[in-house]
Enzyme design. Structure first.
Site, PDB file in Angstrom:
ATOM      1  N   ASP A  12      13.078  60.267 121.861  1.00 29.38           N
ATOM      2  CA  ASP A  12      11.851  59.527 122.536  1.00 29.38           C
ATOM      3  C   ASP A  12      11.049  60.502 122.559  1.00 29.38           C
ATOM      4  O   ASP A  12      10.669  61.469 121.769  1.00 29.38           O
ATOM      5  CB  ASP A  12      12.295  60.411 123.259  1.00 29.38           C
ATOM      6  CG  ASP A  12      14.372  60.020 124.114  1.00 29.38           C
ATOM      7  OD1 ASP A  12      14.129  58.685 124.542  1.00 29.38           O
ATOM      8  OD2 ASP A  12      14.765  60.976 124.943  1.00 29.38           O
ATOM      9  N   SER A  36      -6.616  55.804 130.074  1.00 32.64           N
ATOM     10  CA  SER A  36      -6.200  56.535 128.733  1.00 32.64           C
ATOM     11  C   SER A  36      -6.199  57.664 128.817  1.00 32.64           C
ATOM     12  O   SER A  36      -6.616  58.569 129.821  1.00 32.64           O
ATOM     13  CB  SER A  36      -6.838  56.421 127.348  1.00 32.64           C
ATOM     14  OG  SER A  36      -6.792  57.336 126.221  1.00 32.64           O
ATOM     15  N   GLY A  48      17.946  58.160 124.973  1.00 35.75           N
ATOM     16  CA  GLY A  48      18.637  56.760 125.224  1.00 35.75           C
ATOM     17  C   GLY A  48      19.676  57.860 126.586  1.00 35.75           C
ATOM     18  O   GLY A  48      20.187  58.359 126.648  1.00 35.75           O
ATOM     19  N   ASN A  52      22.376  60.477 125.846  1.00 36.01           N
ATOM     20  CA  ASN A  52      22.541  61.402 126.692  1.00 36.01           C
ATOM     21  C   ASN A  52      23.601  61.616 127.546  1.00 36.01           C
ATOM     22  O   ASN A  52      24.318  62.878 127.791  1.00 36.01           O
ATOM     23  CB  ASN A  52      21.347  61.461 128.049  1.00 36.01           C
ATOM     24  CG  ASN A  52      19.713  61.536 127.197  1.00 36.01           C
ATOM     25  OD1 ASN A  52      19.189  62.123 125.938  1.00 36.01           O
ATOM     26  ND2 ASN A  52      18.442  60.802 127.675  1.00 36.01           N
ATOM     27  N   PHE A 102      11.492  55.583 122.730  1.00 37.09           N
ATOM     28  CA  PHE A 102      10.678  55.592 124.637  1.00 37.09           C
ATOM     29  C   PHE A 102       9.796  56.656 124.335  1.00 37.09           C
ATOM     30  O   PHE A 102      10.044  57.673 124.070  1.00 37.09           O
ATOM     31  CB  PHE A 102      11.998  56.045 125.460  1.00 37.09           C
ATOM     32  CG  PHE A 102      12.162  56.827 126.985  1.00 37.09           C
ATOM     33  CD1 PHE A 102      11.810  55.951 127.631  1.00 37.09           C
ATOM     34  CD2 PHE A 102      11.900  58.276 126.832  1.00 37.09           C
ATOM     35  CE1 PHE A 102      11.138  56.570 128.717  1.00 37.09           C
ATOM     36  CE2 PHE A 102      11.580  59.194 128.054  1.00 37.09           C
ATOM     37  CZ  PHE A 102      11.397  57.492 129.381  1.00 37.09           C
ATOM     38  N   PHE A 116       9.454  51.387 126.624  1.00 42.01           N
ATOM     39  CA  PHE A 116      10.579  51.396 126.473  1.00 42.01           C
ATOM     40  C   PHE A 116      10.818  50.198 124.990  1.00 42.01           C
ATOM     41  O   PHE A 116      10.450  48.606 125.771  1.00 42.01           O
ATOM     42  CB  PHE A 116      12.467  51.561 127.017  1.00 42.01           C
ATOM     43  CG  PHE A 116      13.158  51.539 127.226  1.00 42.01           C
ATOM     44  CD1 PHE A 116      13.777  53.194 126.346  1.00 42.01           C
ATOM     45  CD2 PHE A 116      14.272  50.709 126.132  1.00 42.01           C
ATOM     46  CE1 PHE A 116      14.900  52.838 125.588  1.00 42.01           C
ATOM     47  CE2 PHE A 116      15.306  50.339 125.667  1.00 42.01           C
ATOM     48  CZ  PHE A 116      15.623  51.881 124.892  1.00 42.01           C
ATOM     49  N   LEU A 223      19.184  62.566 144.852  1.00 41.17           N
ATOM     50  CA  LEU A 223      17.807  62.793 145.859  1.00 41.17           C
ATOM     51  C   LEU A 223      17.185  63.715 145.113  1.00 41.17           C
ATOM     52  O   LEU A 223      16.253  63.956 145.841  1.00 41.17           O
ATOM     53  CB  LEU A 223      18.569  62.863 146.790  1.00 41.17           C
ATOM     54  CG  LEU A 223      19.400  61.640 147.810  1.00 41.17           C
ATOM     55  CD1 LEU A 223      20.034  62.919 149.292  1.00 41.17           C
ATOM     56  CD2 LEU A 223      18.860  60.460 148.085  1.00 41.17           C
ATOM     57  N   GLY A 254      18.853  62.704 135.427  1.00 39.47           N
ATOM     58  CA  GLY A 254      20.413  61.979 136.165  1.00 39.47           C
ATOM     59  C   GLY A 254      21.219  61.775 134.981  1.00 39.47           C
ATOM     60  O   GLY A 254      22.477  61.896 135.430  1.00 39.47           O
ATOM     61  N   ASP A 255      21.108  62.162 133.622  1.00 40.17           N
ATOM     62  CA  ASP A 255      21.795  61.429 133.159  1.00 40.17           C
ATOM     63  C   ASP A 255      22.871  62.287 132.652  1.00 40.17           C
ATOM     64  O   ASP A 255      23.935  62.236 132.607  1.00 40.17           O
ATOM     65  CB  ASP A 255      21.408  61.620 131.444  1.00 40.17           C
ATOM     66  CG  ASP A 255      20.367  59.848 131.528  1.00 40.17           C
ATOM     67  OD1 ASP A 255      20.968  58.986 132.303  1.00 40.17           O
ATOM     68  OD2 ASP A 255      19.346  60.398 130.540  1.00 40.17           O
TER      69      ASP A 255
END
Length: 323
Positions: A12, A36, A48, A52, A102, A116, A223, A254-255
């Site tokens: 990342d 930019s 990734g 993760n 990423f 990605f 959420l 989220g991971d």
């Protein structure tokens, strides 16, 4: 339980923009965007989706099996994962491509613009769940964002082998066709998405909420600040978040949730407790720059879970946490 995590493994490159992306876009000029962003900093971290989730599960004592494809530059990352309890026996090394990259910029609103580069990830479709499962018993396979061919193959093979799987299409919904996405979720024990992805999944597939409910065991939809919704046959549950002490970087939140949720479920906890542990791990990532730089402290976990959800939740979840 042995949980295999099939997903991207990447490096990342994370940057921060000291402003709001929303202030830079002209509604009547979106077809001609040329921007930019001058950013304040750059950090390079391991990441990734697969990396993760596997890392977080390993830290929690879940001993996951990571499945994916990497480049010959993976040695340090491999050592890091293995030192944190991850089995890298399902990782293959490309002879021609580097590990995926990423590149992400986050603004003051926690909005993100990212790209990605798949690199070696494009070879992950050559990995067979049949081969991975030959010398071990897999109790669940999480099929996360990866090369689309790999995602479809791994869900197909899970169905062939009768191995329960979790469908987690996340960022790859933008690349998957409607038919691919519908195939990917068919028969999943769990369907993981965030709120935006849940809407996109329905739009791309043309399936209604009822249609999808008939195809999956449980829908788990995060959420953001409003927590998580878990819906299935006879299940309709909402769980709130663990309050954050700061908002540093949402990448990988989220991971982290998925890792905590699956570890809790694998150790016999119910859906509410699993979502609560997932929410705690998620907030640790939110409060940290980088997806694998957070530190697990048992006392902190028990205190913050108790503060958010009560003493009963803290006691039950503490029973499955590493010392």
């Amino acid at each position: 339980m042995t949980i295999a995590v099939s997903g991207s493994i990447a490096t990342d490159h994370l940057m921060r923009f000291p402003g709001r992306f929303a202030d830079q876009f002209l509604a009547d000029q979106l077809a001609h965007v040329s921007l930019s962003f001058l950013v304040d900093d750059l950090v390079i971290r391991r990441g990734g989706v697969g990396g993760n989730i596997a890392y977080a599960m390993g830290v929690l004592g879940g001993a996951p099996l990571l499945v994916g494809s990497v480049g010959p530059d993976f040695d340090d990352y491999r050592s890091w994962l293995e030192s944190n309890g991850v089995d890298c026996g399902g990782v293959t090394v490309s002879t021609s491509a580097h590990t995926a990259r990423f590149v992400c910029t986050t603004d003051e609103d926690m909005a993100q613009i990212a790209s990605f580069y798949p690199g070696a990830m494009t070879e992950s479709g050559d990995i067979s769940v049949h081969d991975v499962a030959r010398d071990r018993t897999l109790d669940l396979v999480l099929v996360g964002a990866n090369d689309p061919a790999a995602m479809v193959r791994h869900t197909d093979e899970c169905r062939e082998l009768g191995i329960p799987f979790a469908a987690d299409p996340s960022q790859q919904l933008a690349r998957l066709s409607g038919d691919q996405a519908a195939t990917l979720i068919q028969g999943a024990q769990y369907l993981f998405t965030n709120e935006y992805e849940w809407g996109l999944l329905r739009q791309k597939t043309g399936l209604t909420e009822s249609d999808i409910r008939s195809r999956v065991g449980l829908r788990v939809t995060t959420l953001g600040k409003n927590g998580v919704e878990i819906v299935g046959d006879g299940v309709d549950l909402r769980v709130g978040v663990v309050p954050e002490t700061s908002k540093v970087d949402p990448t990988g939140v989220g991971d982290a949730f998925r890792a905590g949720f699956l570890v809790a479920r694998s150790r016999g906890l119910g859906l509410e407790r699993a979502a609560q542990l997932g929410s705690y791990v998620a907030v640790l990532v939110l409060e940290t720059t980088g997806t694998q730089e957070w530190v697990f402290r048992r006392d902190d976990a028990v205190a913050r879970i108790g503060g958010a959800y009560g003493e009963d939740a803290a006691r039950e979840i503490a029973g499955i946490l590493p010392a």
